[in-house]
Design a protein around this motif. Sequence first.
Motif, mmCIF file in Angstrom:
data_model
loop_
_atom_site.group_PDB
_atom_site.id
_atom_site.type_symbol
_atom_site.label_atom_id
_atom_site.label_comp_id
_atom_site.label_asym_id
_atom_site.label_seq_id
_atom_site.Cartn_x
_atom_site.Cartn_y
_atom_site.Cartn_z
ATOM 1 N N ASP A 8 -16.692 0.553 22.755
ATOM 2 C CA ASP A 8 -17.101 1.883 23.208
ATOM 3 C C ASP A 8 -18.551 1.940 23.671
ATOM 4 O OD1 ASP A 8 -15.127 3.528 20.650
ATOM 5 O OD2 ASP A 8 -14.587 2.884 22.658
ATOM 6 N N TYR A 9 -19.408 1.080 23.145
ATOM 7 C CA TYR A 9 -20.832 1.168 23.420
ATOM 8 C C TYR A 9 -21.388 -0.182 23.860
ATOM 9 C CZ TYR A 9 -20.309 5.636 21.063
ATOM 10 O OH TYR A 9 -19.891 6.902 20.717
ATOM 11 N N PRO B 51 -26.669 14.118 28.836
ATOM 12 C CA PRO B 51 -26.048 15.014 27.859
ATOM 13 C C PRO B 51 -26.792 16.320 27.629
ATOM 14 C CG PRO B 51 -27.071 13.125 26.778
ATOM 15 C CD PRO B 51 -27.094 12.848 28.243
ATOM 16 N N TRP C 286 -25.099 4.116 31.393
ATOM 17 C CA TRP C 286 -24.964 4.611 30.029
ATOM 18 C C TRP C 286 -26.184 5.457 29.677
ATOM 19 C CZ3 TRP C 286 -20.750 3.110 26.913
ATOM 20 C CH2 TRP C 286 -19.968 2.067 27.424
ATOM 21 N N SER C 287 -25.959 6.602 29.053
ATOM 22 C CA SER C 287 -27.087 7.409 28.594
ATOM 23 C C SER C 287 -27.849 6.655 27.510
ATOM 24 C CB SER C 287 -26.611 8.749 28.043
ATOM 25 O OG SER C 287 -25.905 8.571 26.814
ATOM 26 N N ALA D 247 -28.809 7.762 24.727
ATOM 27 C CA ALA D 247 -28.200 8.072 23.425
ATOM 28 C C ALA D 247 -27.018 7.159 23.125
ATOM 29 C CB ALA D 247 -27.755 9.535 23.392
ATOM 30 N N ASP D 248 -26.202 6.854 24.130
ATOM 31 C CA ASP D 248 -25.042 5.988 23.913
ATOM 32 C C ASP D 248 -25.443 4.522 23.722
ATOM 33 O OD1 ASP D 248 -23.181 7.979 23.924
ATOM 34 O OD2 ASP D 248 -22.597 7.725 26.026
ATOM 35 N N LYS E 25 -25.986 3.566 20.137
ATOM 36 C CA LYS E 25 -24.858 3.698 19.206
ATOM 37 C C LYS E 25 -24.026 2.419 19.144
ATOM 38 C CE LYS E 25 -24.413 8.691 19.954
ATOM 39 N NZ LYS E 25 -23.521 9.786 20.429
ATOM 40 N N THR E 26 -23.193 2.343 18.115
ATOM 41 C CA THR E 26 -22.265 1.231 17.953
ATOM 42 C C THR E 26 -20.916 1.754 17.475
ATOM 43 O OG1 THR E 26 -21.852 -0.865 16.804
ATOM 44 C CG2 THR E 26 -23.007 0.830 15.564
ATOM 45 N N SER E 27 -19.858 1.055 17.879
ATOM 46 C CA SER E 27 -18.516 1.373 17.391
ATOM 47 C C SER E 27 -18.029 0.321 16.409
ATOM 48 C CB SER E 27 -17.538 1.459 18.577
ATOM 49 O OG SER E 27 -17.497 0.228 19.266
ATOM 50 N N GLU F 153 -25.559 4.428 14.416
ATOM 51 C CA GLU F 153 -26.719 4.543 15.303
ATOM 52 C C GLU F 153 -27.837 3.621 14.872
ATOM 53 O OE1 GLU F 153 -28.155 8.223 16.977
ATOM 54 O OE2 GLU F 153 -26.552 9.319 15.968
#
Length: 340
Positions: free
Chosen positions: A23-24, A62, A111-112, A114-115, A118-120, A177
Motif C-alpha cells: 500500500d505504501y 490531502p 505519493w503524498s 503523508a503516505d 506510512k507503512t502497511s 507511521e
Amino acid sequence: RVVLSAHKMETLPKSHLSERGGDYPVDILCDVSYETLKKSSDDCLSHLQSTSACVTSWFVPPDSAKVKIKISNVARFSLFGDDDPAHTVLALVQPGEETQLLALYLDGRWWSVADVMKTSNPSRVGLVTVQSVGERVVLFLLSQFIFGILERPLESELAFSLHPAGELGKITWSNGEAVGFYTVKRKGSLCDSFTSQSYKLPVLDTLFVRRHWRRRGFALEMLEDFCSSFGKEEALGISNPISPSMYEVCRKYLLTHQKQRDRLYEVEAPGGWGERRSVWLQIQLSHIPKNSKEQALSLEVSKGEVNATEDLKEEVKFLPFVYLIILRIVGEGWYCFYYV
C-alpha cells in the motif's frame, strides 16, 4: 544537533519485507535499487517535457487545493551529501515555493508526503535500521522536510545535513507511521571530506521525534537503544550542541541507568578527550542550556524517578569544594578525576 513505546530495535529480514500489502512506498521499494528509482524519475521528466504530453495531470494534496503537474513544479532532491553517489528523488513542489514538498514520484506514481511516511507492514514496529531505498527516502523526509522545514523551532538556526550513504540510521515506527529517527557517526568514520581525522568513539549525531508523537518516550527509547547497541564501547558521544530537550532526555535516562553515567559525553569532532564533556557532570553542575531547568519543571516525573532525583540532589550537595575550584581553573573542556 540532537532535539519520544518501548519496542526493541530490529532489522526487518528480507522475508518479512517481502510479505507486504504494497500500500505504501516504504513497503513497495524494499527490493528496488537506486538505479531503478532514477530511471522511473527520468521517464516521468521525459513525459512532462514531451510535446506529445497534451493531457493535463493534477495532484490533489490531502489538505489543500489541487496542483497541476508540470515541469516547472517538479524538482530533484539529493538523498545524500556531496561525497556520496548522486542519488535523487523526484518531488512535486508548491508553485513558487520550491521548499514546500507536496508529493514524491515513487514506483511510477505520485505519493503524498503523508503516505510516504506510512507503512502497511505489521512487522515494521519500533526501531528499524535504515537499509532499503524506501527507508532511505523516509529518513530524507524526516530530516530535511519534516524537521528541516515544517517542525524546526523558528528561533533555531540548527539544520540537519544530508546523511551519508554509509551512516547508521534507525527509524522509529508506531501505529503504521514513521515518528522519528536517529543517526550515528561510527567510530573510525571520517569526520568530513576536508580532513583525515576520524571519530574516536561512536557519536549519536542526530535525533528527532515528530511533534505529534513527543512526550511518549520515543527519544528515551532511542537513546537507550544507542547505548545498548554499542555496549562494548568504553565511551559514547552525543554531538555538540545538545538541545535543552535532549538534555532532559539524558537526565531521565541517567537517573535510572547509573552505569551509563561515565560513558556519555557531549563531543565535538573527532571526539578526543579534549573534545569531550561529561553529560552527567554537566547535569550535576547545572552546566546545561538555560531553558532546560524551566522545561524540566514543566515535565511530569514518574514515581520511579523521584528517589533517583533525590539521590542526584545529594550528589551535588556533597561534591567536594576543592573539586569545584579546580574545575573552574582548568575549564569546561578538560576533566580531572578524583576519588573521594
